[in-house]
Structure formats: C-alpha cells, structure tokens
Enzyme design. Structure first.
Site, PDB file in Angstrom:
ATOM      1  N   LYS A   1       0.834  -1.202   0.000  1.00 41.48           N
ATOM      2  CA  LYS A   1       0.000   0.000   0.000  1.00 41.48           C
ATOM      3  C   LYS A   1       0.870   1.254   0.000  1.00 41.48           C
ATOM      4  O   LYS A   1       1.905   1.300   0.668  1.00 41.48           O
ATOM      5  CB  LYS A   1      -0.918  -0.027   1.233  1.00 41.48           C
ATOM      6  CG  LYS A   1      -1.978   1.069   1.268  1.00 41.48           C
ATOM      7  CD  LYS A   1      -2.878   0.888   2.490  1.00 41.48           C
ATOM      8  CE  LYS A   1      -3.946   1.987   2.580  1.00 41.48           C
ATOM      9  NZ  LYS A   1      -4.823   1.795   3.756  1.00 41.48           N
TER      10      LYS A   1
ATOM     11  N   SER B   1      -9.962  -0.553   7.155  1.00 39.83           N
ATOM     12  CA  SER B   1      -9.418  -0.349   5.813  1.00 39.83           C
ATOM     13  C   SER B   1      -8.736  -1.565   5.198  1.00 39.83           C
ATOM     14  O   SER B   1      -8.382  -1.532   4.023  1.00 39.83           O
ATOM     15  CB  SER B   1      -8.435   0.828   5.812  1.00 39.83           C
ATOM     16  OG  SER B   1      -9.124   2.043   5.940  1.00 39.83           O
TER      17      SER B   1
ATOM     18  N   SER C   1      -9.662   1.919   2.968  1.00 38.70           N
ATOM     19  CA  SER C   1      -8.785   2.638   2.061  1.00 38.70           C
ATOM     20  C   SER C   1      -7.793   1.741   1.322  1.00 38.70           C
ATOM     21  O   SER C   1      -7.135   2.181   0.390  1.00 38.70           O
ATOM     22  CB  SER C   1      -8.015   3.693   2.852  1.00 38.70           C
ATOM     23  OG  SER C   1      -7.188   3.098   3.844  1.00 38.70           O
TER      24      SER C   1
END
Length: 487
Positions: free
Chosen positions: A77, A176, A152
């Site tokens: 990420k 997330s 996210s």
C-alpha cells in the site's frame, strides 16, 4: 501467470524444485499485470526494474526452503514508505516524494526475500472507504468494475482479488483492510494494535493504525503475518510479546470453541442478503462443533461517532507536517509565509482529507475538547469494556464485516456520512485495539460478502484457527472474478 490456482505452498514448492525461478515468476507477474491492471487500476506505481534485479539475486543465492515467501511477488500500500520508490499516500501533497528509508515491514520483506512489484492505490492518506478519494485514479472491483473495491486499502485488495499478486499489504485504521477484503472476496487481517511495527507507515490515526496482510487464503495470510509481526525499537507502541507461528494451529478442528454473535451486528441496518449469508456461516460453525450464542455489545452503535472524532483529531495533528516547507507539494507564486502554508495545504490535500483535518482541529480546540474529544475517549473505554466482558466467556466474536456488498462507483462519494457508516462493524475493533479478520462467506447478487472474526488481544491464532476451519468446509475462497463484470 495469475495466482488464482496457486497458493504460497504450491508456489514455494515450484520455486524450491526449480520448476520456476524467482526471476521467471516476477517477469510473468509483470506480464499479467500489464493486461489485468488496465481494467482494475490497483497499482499507482510499479517497481519492475528493481523487482527483477531482486528476483535474480534471490535465484543466485538460492530459495530458502524454510521460507514460504522467498521469491514471492507482493504489493505494498502506498502509505508504507519504500526507500528509493515513490510513496505518495495517493495524495497530490506527496506526488513526487521518494523516501530515504524503508518502513520496518518493508525491511522485513527485503530480509526475507519477498519481491515488491509495486505500490497499490488507496484513499488519500487512508481516509475513505472506497478508494475513490485517491488523487490519481479510481480502483475498480474485479468482480464488477462498475463497483468500488472498498477502502482505504482498495488497491491492495483488488490486486489480490484480480490474481495479480498472491499477497498484498495494507493498513487498517477503522476497517481499511477488512472492508475491502469483504468487498473483494479475499482474506484480510487487521492484527492487534502493537503486533506489527508502524515505523514507516504514514500516520493517519496513531492510536488506531495497524499494518496487515491481504491474501486469497487463511493459511497464506497467517504466513504473511508471521513475517511482518514483532517488536521494533523504532516504534514505542510495538509489543514485546513473543510472536507465535500463526500457521501452527490450522488443523480444521474447532470443536468446543465458544463464539459470540452480537445482536447489534445483525440488526435492521444490515442488508437482508448479508444477514442471510452470515446466518448460514453461523450454522456452518455450529456444524463444525463450535457453540454460537447471541450476546450484546451495547456501545458499538456509538463507535462511528467516537471514531471520527478521535481519528480526525489525530489526523489533524499528524498532517501538520505537510506544510509546503520541508518536503511534498508547495504552492507556486506565493506572497508570504502564511500564503505558503494555506495555499500548499489547500491545493495539496483533497476534499476528504481537508474535511477530517477541520473536524479534528475543531474537536481539539479550546472550549470543545471536553465536549467532543474527551467524551469520545470515554466512549472508547465503554466499547473496550463491552468487548472484555464478552471475552470473559467466549473465544471469538463473529458477524458481518460490512453491512452491504460493494456499492457502485460514485454512489456514496458525495455523501460522507453514508460512506462513514460502511465501517460501523469494523471501527469498534480498532477503538479496542483488537485483532479482526474478514474471510469470504458467500455472495449477494454476484458480489462477495465477508465474515468478520474478532479475537482477544494478541490472539490472532484463534482467529486463524476458526477461519481456516470455515474455509476448509466451504469453497467461497476458490471463486474467482470474471474481469469485466460478468459475475
């Protein structure tokens, strides 16, 4: 080379037997990514040259037969800093930021011969639940490209679900990792707060953030957590507890396990089709020999309100460093120092980030701190007490991960409150610092639905044990998306 029909065990066996080299695996991965990611947009940036060199070096020294992840391609990420590889947190503020050091988890990946193939898309600074808040692109759900992948960590989830990588790493502040895992039909673990170092994770809510793995199977997830867990002198909140082998207890036997089902997790706010799937999952656990009983977590309904005050307040503090002075975006044609600050932050941050900074600054301001921030902290304590009371009698808590399957791109982005409510079932876990995992539990109208397992503090092993037993008794994890939306 997609990763739909192989797990870490089979890939590792092929690498050890030299049926494929790490370099060949990396090259084949990039070839697949060049076709697949054009439809999904899971990655913000690729690391092709460095990854191929890394893979060749791994081949030169030989695959470690005891290391299940040696030579395995992974996605990271884009809020986890990577030395010499652009890290943007999906924000214009950090569009050209190239870190000079690695996050601790990235160092562990390098030390264990993982091959980082690229940085995955996300909601800007991890603020959002759909990956529509990225400053650069909107990631699509591989099961239906007209729908969101969640957020996210939507890029990491979509990268795994679309078969581009077998493992990706995300961060979880209020759901997330777990919510996008649910939306994409994969396994996502948010470890206990302190189980994994946050050093090098671009901070959003420092008392809530935690890095975790996203995979297609429970065993792969447990192996990935083995690799990144552990104490770190650079992170004062990381635990010194010994890290067990999370793959050791994956026997499929959960006879006698006591599981709690909170009535608040199955109320009218849950999509009826999701509720039906979770009810069937509960029956499956009972068939496997577990006892499932209804309990109450009375303060969980206050979790979203408390979370958005606490997380936004911490974000207001953490994001002060992005001021246009030391690094990151800086506005042009400014007239004075105040202009640098105001315009750099106004132009560099997206709407959702600015919304949360303003909310957090307000909650921390004189005259409002006691009314909002302190009260949110008190609610957090009540939520922790609720969990502790249930865990006196039960091994695990079970429920849906998200109240609905993935929604259409554009449907909720203009309604922040509705978007925030997508995390109503995951947020309490972060407030309490507990471990939680989402696993595939079925499909509603062709879209995946996730089952959330919540464990006692530092008891990820029990979560994995139960998740593995459920996975072995079902075949939801074996389903793969037909890219293009015809599911």
């Amino acid at each position: 080379m997609d990763f739909f029909n192989q797990d870490l065990t089979s890939l590792h066996a092929d690498l050890v037997a030299k049926k494929i080299s790490a370099a060949e695996l990396a090259k084949a991965t990039f070839e697949n990514m060049s076709k697949t990611d054009a439809k999904v947009d899971a990655f913000l940036g690729l690391n092709e040259d460095a990854a191929l060199k890394t893979a060749a070096a791994i081949d030169a020294k030989g695959i470690n037969a005891d290391n299940l992840l040696a030579g395995i391609p992974v996605g990271v990420k884009d809020n986890i800093v990577t030395k010499d590889l652009t890290t943007t947190a999906a924000s214009k503020m950090l569009e050209n930021f190239v870190p000079v050091y690695n996050a601790t988890v990235v160092d562990k990946m390098n030390q264990n011969d993982l091959v980082i193939v690229g940085k995955t898309n996300m909601d800007e600074f991890a603020m959002g639940g759909s990956t529509e808040n990225s400053a650069f692109k909107v990631t699509k759900n591989p099961w239906d490209v007209s729908r969101v992948p969640g957020g996210s960590s939507g890029g990491s989830a979509a990268a795994v679900a679309s078969g581009q990588v077998p493992v990706a790493f995300g961060s979880d502040t209020g759901g997330s990792i777990r919510q996008p895992a649910s939306f994409n039909g994969i396994v996502g673990m948010k470890p206990t707060y302190g189980r994994v170092s946050r050093w090098g994770l671009i901070a959003f809510g420092s008392s809530l953030d935690q890095i975790g793995p996203m995979t297609r199977t429970v065993k792969d997830n447990a192996a990935a957590l083995n690799l990144i867990a552990g104490n770190d002198v650079n992170d004062g909140t990381s635990s010194k507890r010994e890290v067990p082998d999370f793959t050791a207890g994956l026997t499929g036997d959960i006879k006698g396990m006591k599981i709690a089902l909170p009535k608040e997790y199955m109320d009218d706010g849950i999509d009826p089709k999701v509720r039906e799937i979770i009810t069937a999952a509960v029956k499956q656990f009972e068939d496997l020999g577990a006892t499932v009983e209804e309990v109450s977590l009375p303060h969980s309904k206050l979790g979203v309100s408390a979370y958005y005050i606490i997380a936004s307040s911490e974000a207001s503090s953490n994001l002060q460093r992005f001021d246009g002075i030391r690094y990151g975006f800086r506005a042009q044609d400014v007239k004075n120092l105040e202009d640098v600050y105001v315009r750099s932050r106004s132009e560099g941050f997206g709407d959702e980030v600015k919304r949360r900074i303003m909310l957090g600054t307000f909650a921390l301001s004189a005259g409002y701190y006691d009314a909002y921030f302190r009260k949110a902290g008190q609610v957090r304590t009540l939520i922790i007490n609720d969990f502790n009371k249930v865990f006196e009698d039960y091994d695990l808590i079970i429920g849906p991960t998200a109240p609905t399957p993935a929604f259409k791109i554009g449907d909720e982005i203009s309604d922040p409150v509705t978007m925030y409510m997508n995390d109503v079932l995951t947020i309490p876990v972060n407030l309490a610092g507990l471990p939680g995992m989402s696993i595939p539990a079925g499909f509603a109208d062709g879209m995946p639905v996730g089952l959330q397992l919540i464990g006692k503090s530092f008891d990820e092993s029990t979560i994995y044990k139960a998740g593995y037993a459920f996975e072995q008794a079902t075949d939801f994890h074996q389903a793969t998306p037909d890219l293009g939306g015809a599911n």
